[in-house]
Design a protein around this motif. Structure first.
Motif, PDB file in Angstrom:
ATOM      1  N   ASP A  42       0.820  -1.220   0.000  1.00  0.00           N
ATOM      2  CA  ASP A  42       0.000   0.000   0.000  1.00  0.00           C
ATOM      3  C   ASP A  42       0.852   1.266   0.000  1.00  0.00           C
ATOM      4  OD1 ASP A  42      -2.370  -1.394  -0.064  1.00  0.00           O
ATOM      5  OD2 ASP A  42      -2.576  -1.444   2.128  1.00  0.00           O
ATOM      6  N   GLU A  43       1.984   1.255   0.721  1.00  0.00           N
ATOM      7  CA  GLU A  43       2.829   2.451   0.782  1.00  0.00           C
ATOM      8  C   GLU A  43       3.375   2.813  -0.599  1.00  0.00           C
ATOM      9  OE1 GLU A  43       4.303  -0.410   2.596  1.00  0.00           O
ATOM     10  OE2 GLU A  43       2.901  -0.094   4.220  1.00  0.00           O
ATOM     11  N   ILE A  44       3.577   1.821  -1.438  1.00  0.00           N
ATOM     12  CA  ILE A  44       4.109   2.049  -2.780  1.00  0.00           C
ATOM     13  C   ILE A  44       2.971   2.383  -3.745  1.00  0.00           C
ATOM     14  CG2 ILE A  44       5.430   1.026  -4.670  1.00  0.00           C
ATOM     15  CD1 ILE A  44       7.062   1.460  -2.066  1.00  0.00           C
ATOM     16  N   LYS A  45       1.872   1.630  -3.678  1.00  0.00           N
ATOM     17  CA  LYS A  45       0.746   1.842  -4.592  1.00  0.00           C
ATOM     18  C   LYS A  45       0.082   3.203  -4.391  1.00  0.00           C
ATOM     19  CE  LYS A  45      -1.747  -1.813  -3.775  1.00  0.00           C
ATOM     20  NZ  LYS A  45      -2.747  -2.892  -3.849  1.00  0.00           N
ATOM     21  N   ASN A  46       0.059   3.714  -3.161  1.00  0.00           N
ATOM     22  CA  ASN A  46      -0.644   4.958  -2.871  1.00  0.00           C
ATOM     23  C   ASN A  46       0.190   6.213  -3.104  1.00  0.00           C
ATOM     24  OD1 ASN A  46      -2.833   3.403  -2.164  1.00  0.00           O
ATOM     25  ND2 ASN A  46      -2.330   3.407   0.000  1.00  0.00           N
ATOM     26  N   ASN A  47       1.471   6.072  -3.413  1.00  0.00           N
ATOM     27  CA  ASN A  47       2.338   7.222  -3.668  1.00  0.00           C
ATOM     28  C   ASN A  47       2.558   7.330  -5.173  1.00  0.00           C
ATOM     29  OD1 ASN A  47       4.827   8.739  -4.114  1.00  0.00           O
ATOM     30  ND2 ASN A  47       5.040   8.688  -1.886  1.00  0.00           N
ATOM     31  N   ASP A  48       2.276   8.501  -5.747  1.00  0.00           N
ATOM     32  CA  ASP A  48       2.384   8.672  -7.198  1.00  0.00           C
ATOM     33  C   ASP A  48       3.793   8.429  -7.710  1.00  0.00           C
ATOM     34  OD1 ASP A  48      -0.281   9.262  -7.508  1.00  0.00           O
ATOM     35  OD2 ASP A  48       0.014  11.423  -7.244  1.00  0.00           O
ATOM     36  N   HIS A  49       4.798   8.936  -7.019  1.00  0.00           N
ATOM     37  CA  HIS A  49       6.181   8.748  -7.495  1.00  0.00           C
ATOM     38  C   HIS A  49       6.648   7.313  -7.307  1.00  0.00           C
ATOM     39  CE1 HIS A  49      10.338   9.333  -8.437  1.00  0.00           C
ATOM     40  NE2 HIS A  49      10.670   8.864  -7.247  1.00  0.00           N
ATOM     41  N   PHE A  50       6.403   6.742  -6.133  1.00  0.00           N
ATOM     42  CA  PHE A  50       6.867   5.382  -5.854  1.00  0.00           C
ATOM     43  C   PHE A  50       6.254   4.370  -6.814  1.00  0.00           C
ATOM     44  CE2 PHE A  50       7.669   6.396  -1.080  1.00  0.00           C
ATOM     45  CZ  PHE A  50       8.729   7.203  -1.448  1.00  0.00           C
ATOM     46  N   ARG A  51       5.033   4.646  -7.266  1.00  0.00           N
ATOM     47  CA  ARG A  51       4.361   3.738  -8.203  1.00  0.00           C
ATOM     48  C   ARG A  51       5.098   3.686  -9.538  1.00  0.00           C
ATOM     49  NH1 ARG A  51      -0.928   5.499  -7.332  1.00  0.00           N
ATOM     50  NH2 ARG A  51      -0.553   7.086  -8.888  1.00  0.00           N
ATOM     51  N   LYS A  52       5.791   4.787  -9.908  1.00  0.00           N
ATOM     52  CA  LYS A  52       6.496   4.857 -11.185  1.00  0.00           C
ATOM     53  C   LYS A  52       7.913   4.296 -11.126  1.00  0.00           C
ATOM     54  CE  LYS A  52       3.974   9.043 -12.361  1.00  0.00           C
ATOM     55  NZ  LYS A  52       4.086  10.494 -12.515  1.00  0.00           N
ATOM     56  N   ILE A  53       8.404   3.986  -9.942  1.00  0.00           N
ATOM     57  CA  ILE A  53       9.769   3.460  -9.787  1.00  0.00           C
ATOM     58  C   ILE A  53       9.836   2.065 -10.393  1.00  0.00           C
ATOM     59  CG2 ILE A  53      11.453   2.631  -8.104  1.00  0.00           C
ATOM     60  CD1 ILE A  53      10.683   4.922  -6.308  1.00  0.00           C
ATOM     61  N   GLY A  54      10.939   1.804 -11.096  1.00  0.00           N
ATOM     62  CA  GLY A  54      11.175   0.473 -11.635  1.00  0.00           C
ATOM     63  C   GLY A  54      11.879  -0.397 -10.602  1.00  0.00           C
ATOM     64  N   PHE A  55      11.187  -1.386 -10.093  1.00  0.00           N
ATOM     65  CA  PHE A  55      11.778  -2.285  -9.094  1.00  0.00           C
ATOM     66  C   PHE A  55      12.409  -3.466  -9.815  1.00  0.00           C
ATOM     67  CE2 PHE A  55       8.635   0.019  -6.615  1.00  0.00           C
ATOM     68  CZ  PHE A  55       9.380   0.349  -5.496  1.00  0.00           C
ATOM     69  N   ARG A  56      13.703  -3.622  -9.660  1.00  0.00           N
ATOM     70  CA  ARG A  56      14.439  -4.720 -10.286  1.00  0.00           C
ATOM     71  C   ARG A  56      14.866  -5.675  -9.170  1.00  0.00           C
ATOM     72  NH1 ARG A  56      15.422  -0.566 -13.632  1.00  0.00           N
ATOM     73  NH2 ARG A  56      14.716  -0.823 -15.742  1.00  0.00           N
ATOM     74  N   ILE A  57      13.994  -6.586  -8.858  1.00  0.00           N
ATOM     75  CA  ILE A  57      14.209  -7.522  -7.768  1.00  0.00           C
ATOM     76  C   ILE A  57      14.721  -8.834  -8.349  1.00  0.00           C
ATOM     77  CG2 ILE A  57      13.140  -8.646  -5.780  1.00  0.00           C
ATOM     78  CD1 ILE A  57      13.087  -5.520  -5.731  1.00  0.00           C
ATOM     79  N   ASN A  58      15.795  -9.353  -7.764  1.00  0.00           N
ATOM     80  CA  ASN A  58      16.322 -10.636  -8.221  1.00  0.00           C
ATOM     81  C   ASN A  58      15.286 -11.732  -8.004  1.00  0.00           C
ATOM     82  OD1 ASN A  58      18.977  -9.111  -7.692  1.00  0.00           O
ATOM     83  ND2 ASN A  58      19.616 -10.981  -8.698  1.00  0.00           N
ATOM     84  N   ARG A  59      15.273 -12.666  -8.928  1.00  0.00           N
ATOM     85  CA  ARG A  59      14.397 -13.820  -8.774  1.00  0.00           C
ATOM     86  C   ARG A  59      15.077 -14.852  -7.897  1.00  0.00           C
ATOM     87  NH1 ARG A  59      12.901 -15.438 -14.755  1.00  0.00           N
ATOM     88  NH2 ARG A  59      12.108 -17.246 -13.664  1.00  0.00           N
ATOM     89  N   ARG A  60      14.275 -15.697  -7.308  1.00  0.00           N
ATOM     90  CA  ARG A  60      14.837 -16.787  -6.504  1.00  0.00           C
ATOM     91  C   ARG A  60      15.509 -17.780  -7.448  1.00  0.00           C
ATOM     92  NH1 ARG A  60      12.879 -16.564  -1.257  1.00  0.00           N
ATOM     93  NH2 ARG A  60      11.022 -15.291  -1.027  1.00  0.00           N
ATOM     94  N   PRO A  61      16.683 -18.290  -7.087  1.00  0.00           N
ATOM     95  CA  PRO A  61      17.406 -19.198  -7.987  1.00  0.00           C
ATOM     96  C   PRO A  61      16.598 -20.423  -8.406  1.00  0.00           C
ATOM     97  CG  PRO A  61      18.831 -18.509  -6.213  1.00  0.00           C
ATOM     98  CD  PRO A  61      17.455 -17.974  -5.899  1.00  0.00           C
ATOM     99  N   LYS A  62      15.777 -20.946  -7.513  1.00  0.00           N
ATOM    100  CA  LYS A  62      15.001 -22.146  -7.866  1.00  0.00           C
ATOM    101  C   LYS A  62      13.896 -21.842  -8.878  1.00  0.00           C
ATOM    102  CE  LYS A  62      12.063 -21.763  -3.840  1.00  0.00           C
ATOM    103  NZ  LYS A  62      11.748 -22.300  -2.539  1.00  0.00           N
ATOM    104  N   SER A  63      13.543 -20.560  -9.051  1.00  0.00           N
ATOM    105  CA  SER A  63      12.498 -20.217 -10.017  1.00  0.00           C
ATOM    106  C   SER A  63      13.043 -20.047 -11.433  1.00  0.00           C
ATOM    107  CB  SER A  63      11.789 -18.932  -9.588  1.00  0.00           C
ATOM    108  OG  SER A  63      12.633 -17.822  -9.782  1.00  0.00           O
ATOM    109  N   LEU A  64      14.361 -20.059 -11.586  1.00  0.00           N
ATOM    110  CA  LEU A  64      14.949 -19.924 -12.915  1.00  0.00           C
ATOM    111  C   LEU A  64      14.885 -21.256 -13.650  1.00  0.00           C
ATOM    112  CD1 LEU A  64      18.083 -17.817 -11.974  1.00  0.00           C
ATOM    113  CD2 LEU A  64      16.012 -17.011 -13.097  1.00  0.00           C
ATOM    114  N   PRO A  65      14.540 -21.242 -14.929  1.00  0.00           N
ATOM    115  CA  PRO A  65      14.434 -22.504 -15.663  1.00  0.00           C
ATOM    116  C   PRO A  65      15.811 -23.108 -15.940  1.00  0.00           C
ATOM    117  CG  PRO A  65      14.090 -20.657 -17.136  1.00  0.00           C
ATOM    118  CD  PRO A  65      14.207 -20.086 -15.762  1.00  0.00           C
ATOM    119  N   GLN A  66      15.839 -24.425 -16.068  1.00  0.00           N
ATOM    120  CA  GLN A  66      17.069 -25.127 -16.427  1.00  0.00           C
ATOM    121  C   GLN A  66      17.264 -25.049 -17.933  1.00  0.00           C
ATOM    122  OE1 GLN A  66      19.260 -26.520 -14.290  1.00  0.00           O
ATOM    123  NE2 GLN A  66      18.004 -25.765 -12.609  1.00  0.00           N
TER     124      GLN A  66
END
Length: 143
Positions: A42-66
């Motif tokens: 909610d803190e991110i969705k309700n702020n106009d600027h924070f909503r536009k930020i590009g979040f580049r979050i690493n994926r979990r290693p087990k979720s990467l395909p072989q």
């Protein structure tokens, strides 16, 4: 390092993430263990600027395909590049732990520990700047 917060050990990192963001941030990098789903908060969705930020979050290693042995693993390469950006921030933590010997809190209460962390991160920033100056001076002498 420009902003730090201190909380009790039972507080999750993602609850403090919105306090670490600034108005001039356009892209944020984070690790999968702490920041997956940050854009849904909610803190991110309700702020106009924070909503536009590009979040580049690493994926979990087990979720990467072989992939097969001879194929180029582009997804792991992309995750590696994200980690390379994040490691610049992690370097300050290494300096505080190894160079300054701060591995666990010494005081009772958040305020005293927070003050000590402010001083340690300021010193770590100064140390990193000094090391970069020395590195650039050596490069000028060689070049």
């Amino acid at each position: 390092m420009h902003t730090i917060t201190a909380t009790a050990a039972n507080a999750h990192d993602i609850t403090e993430a919105h306090k670490l963001l600034r108005e001039d941030d356009h892209v944020v990098y984070g690790d999968s263990g702490w920041y997956i789903g940050i854009e849904k908060r909610d803190e991110i969705k309700n702020n106009d600027h924070f909503r536009k930020i590009g979040f580049r979050i690493n994926r979990r290693p087990k979720s990467l395909p072989q992939v097969s042995d001879h194929a180029i693993d582009w997804e792991r390469y992309i995750e590696n590049r994200k980690s390379a950006v994040r490691c610049k921030v992690e370097h300050a933590f290494k300096i505080i732990k190894d160079t300054f010997g701060f591995r666990k809190v010494r005081y009772q209460g958040l305020a005293k520990n927070f003050n000590k962390l402010n001083v340690l991160f300021a010193c770590a920033n100064l140390l990193m700047v000094k090391r970069e100056q020395i590195k650039s001076q050596k490069a000028l002498i060689r070049g």
